[in-house]
Design a protein around this motif. Structure first.
Motif, PDB file in Angstrom:
ATOM      1  N   GLY A  35       0.829  -1.185  -0.052  1.00 54.34           N
ATOM      2  CA  GLY A  35       0.031   0.111   0.053  1.00 54.34           C
ATOM      3  C   GLY A  35       0.704   1.389   0.053  1.00 54.34           C
ATOM      4  N   ASP A  36       2.190   1.264  -0.411  1.00 53.86           N
ATOM      5  CA  ASP A  36       3.092   2.280  -0.390  1.00 53.86           C
ATOM      6  C   ASP A  36       3.046   2.838  -1.757  1.00 53.86           C
ATOM      7  OD1 ASP A  36       4.931   4.185  -0.145  1.00 53.86           O
ATOM      8  OD2 ASP A  36       6.208   3.144   1.340  1.00 53.86           O
ATOM      9  N   ARG A  37       1.960   3.530  -2.223  1.00 51.94           N
ATOM     10  CA  ARG A  37       1.957   4.182  -3.544  1.00 51.94           C
ATOM     11  C   ARG A  37       2.888   4.840  -4.001  1.00 51.94           C
ATOM     12  NH1 ARG A  37      -3.187   6.683  -3.236  1.00 51.94           N
ATOM     13  NH2 ARG A  37      -4.220   4.879  -3.878  1.00 51.94           N
ATOM     14  N   ALA A  38       3.280   5.821  -3.101  1.00 55.80           N
ATOM     15  CA  ALA A  38       4.458   6.800  -3.645  1.00 55.80           C
ATOM     16  C   ALA A  38       5.721   6.020  -3.818  1.00 55.80           C
ATOM     17  CB  ALA A  38       4.873   7.669  -2.298  1.00 55.80           C
ATOM     18  N   ARG A  39       6.182   5.113  -3.216  1.00 49.38           N
ATOM     19  CA  ARG A  39       7.322   4.213  -3.355  1.00 49.38           C
ATOM     20  C   ARG A  39       7.247   3.445  -4.816  1.00 49.38           C
ATOM     21  NH1 ARG A  39       9.703   3.231   2.302  1.00 49.38           N
ATOM     22  NH2 ARG A  39      10.604   5.038   2.911  1.00 49.38           N
ATOM     23  N   ALA A  40       5.894   3.060  -4.661  1.00 45.29           N
ATOM     24  CA  ALA A  40       5.635   2.016  -5.913  1.00 45.29           C
ATOM     25  C   ALA A  40       5.779   2.974  -7.035  1.00 45.29           C
ATOM     26  CB  ALA A  40       4.442   1.165  -5.604  1.00 45.29           C
ATOM     27  N   GLU A  41       4.925   4.078  -7.068  1.00 47.36           N
ATOM     28  CA  GLU A  41       5.270   4.893  -8.464  1.00 47.36           C
ATOM     29  C   GLU A  41       6.494   5.245  -8.719  1.00 47.36           C
ATOM     30  OE1 GLU A  41       2.207   7.667  -6.998  1.00 47.36           O
ATOM     31  OE2 GLU A  41       0.785   7.034  -8.086  1.00 47.36           O
ATOM     32  N   GLY A  42       7.337   5.647  -7.665  1.00 46.01           N
ATOM     33  CA  GLY A  42       8.708   6.015  -7.842  1.00 46.01           C
ATOM     34  C   GLY A  42       9.510   4.963  -8.544  1.00 46.01           C
ATOM     35  N   ASP A  43       9.455   3.726  -8.096  1.00 42.41           N
ATOM     36  CA  ASP A  43      10.265   2.678  -8.578  1.00 42.41           C
ATOM     37  C   ASP A  43       9.803   2.311  -9.928  1.00 42.41           C
ATOM     38  OD1 ASP A  43      11.922   2.464  -6.514  1.00 42.41           O
ATOM     39  OD2 ASP A  43      10.994   0.495  -5.848  1.00 42.41           O
ATOM     40  N   LEU A  44       8.376   2.311 -10.224  1.00 47.11           N
ATOM     41  CA  LEU A  44       7.865   2.180 -11.564  1.00 47.11           C
ATOM     42  C   LEU A  44       8.082   3.425 -12.600  1.00 47.11           C
ATOM     43  CD1 LEU A  44       4.283   1.042 -10.737  1.00 47.11           C
ATOM     44  CD2 LEU A  44       5.885  -0.437 -11.766  1.00 47.11           C
ATOM     45  N   GLY A  45       8.362   4.560 -12.108  1.00 43.25           N
ATOM     46  CA  GLY A  45       8.966   5.505 -12.867  1.00 43.25           C
ATOM     47  C   GLY A  45      10.389   5.369 -13.326  1.00 43.25           C
ATOM     48  N   GLU A  46      11.098   5.034 -12.362  1.00 43.78           N
ATOM     49  CA  GLU A  46      12.496   4.673 -12.552  1.00 43.78           C
ATOM     50  C   GLU A  46      12.693   3.365 -13.284  1.00 43.78           C
ATOM     51  OE1 GLU A  46      16.665   5.237 -12.101  1.00 43.78           O
ATOM     52  OE2 GLU A  46      14.906   6.620 -11.761  1.00 43.78           O
ATOM     53  N   PHE A  47      12.044   2.434 -13.190  1.00 41.18           N
ATOM     54  CA  PHE A  47      12.123   1.386 -14.069  1.00 41.18           C
ATOM     55  C   PHE A  47      11.779   1.850 -15.436  1.00 41.18           C
ATOM     56  CE2 PHE A  47       9.968  -1.910 -16.567  1.00 41.18           C
ATOM     57  CZ  PHE A  47      10.821  -3.256 -16.495  1.00 41.18           C
ATOM     58  N   LEU A  48      10.709   2.299 -15.808  1.00 38.16           N
ATOM     59  CA  LEU A  48      10.328   2.953 -17.179  1.00 38.16           C
ATOM     60  C   LEU A  48      11.515   3.672 -17.855  1.00 38.16           C
ATOM     61  CD1 LEU A  48       6.739   3.505 -16.732  1.00 38.16           C
ATOM     62  CD2 LEU A  48       7.745   1.727 -18.132  1.00 38.16           C
ATOM     63  N   ARG A  49      12.068   4.743 -16.947  1.00 38.49           N
ATOM     64  CA  ARG A  49      13.019   5.625 -17.412  1.00 38.49           C
ATOM     65  C   ARG A  49      14.351   4.822 -17.921  1.00 38.49           C
ATOM     66  NH1 ARG A  49      17.732   7.533 -16.109  1.00 38.49           N
ATOM     67  NH2 ARG A  49      17.542   6.917 -13.979  1.00 38.49           N
ATOM     68  N   ARG A  50      14.797   3.733 -16.941  1.00 35.01           N
ATOM     69  CA  ARG A  50      15.864   3.028 -17.237  1.00 35.01           C
ATOM     70  C   ARG A  50      15.787   2.063 -18.533  1.00 35.01           C
ATOM     71  NH1 ARG A  50      18.318   0.882 -11.640  1.00 35.01           N
ATOM     72  NH2 ARG A  50      18.509   2.661 -10.436  1.00 35.01           N
TER      73      ARG A  50
END
Length: 75
Positions: A35-50
């Motif tokens: 349920g940690d939306r902010a960290r999930a979104e952060g990691d997903l964004g970083e994954f997509l960027r990389r």
């Protein structure tokens, strides 16, 4: 599995091999499950960027976009 118990392993794996993009995606899934939306979104964004220009990650990128959409819809 137990996403909270998995987080330390993901942290260690990323410290040892920061370019293991799948680990970043898996950590995002664990955060989402917790349920940690902010960290999930952060990691997903970083994954997509990389992985932006790497066709080997096409399927995982689709999954990451779907997860981001689900997180946004759950607000």
């Amino acid at each position: 599995g137990d996403p909270a118990a998995a987080l330390p392993a993901f942290e260690k794996a990323l410290a040892l091999a920061p370019m293991q993009h799948e680990t970043l995606l898996n950590r995002a899934i664990a955060y989402q499950m917790l349920g940690d939306r902010a960290r999930a979104e952060g990691d997903l964004g970083e994954f997509l960027r990389r992985t932006e220009n790497d066709s080997r990650y096409a399927e995982q990128r689709r999954a990451a976009h779907a997860m981001l959409a689900a997180l946004a819809a759950s607000r």
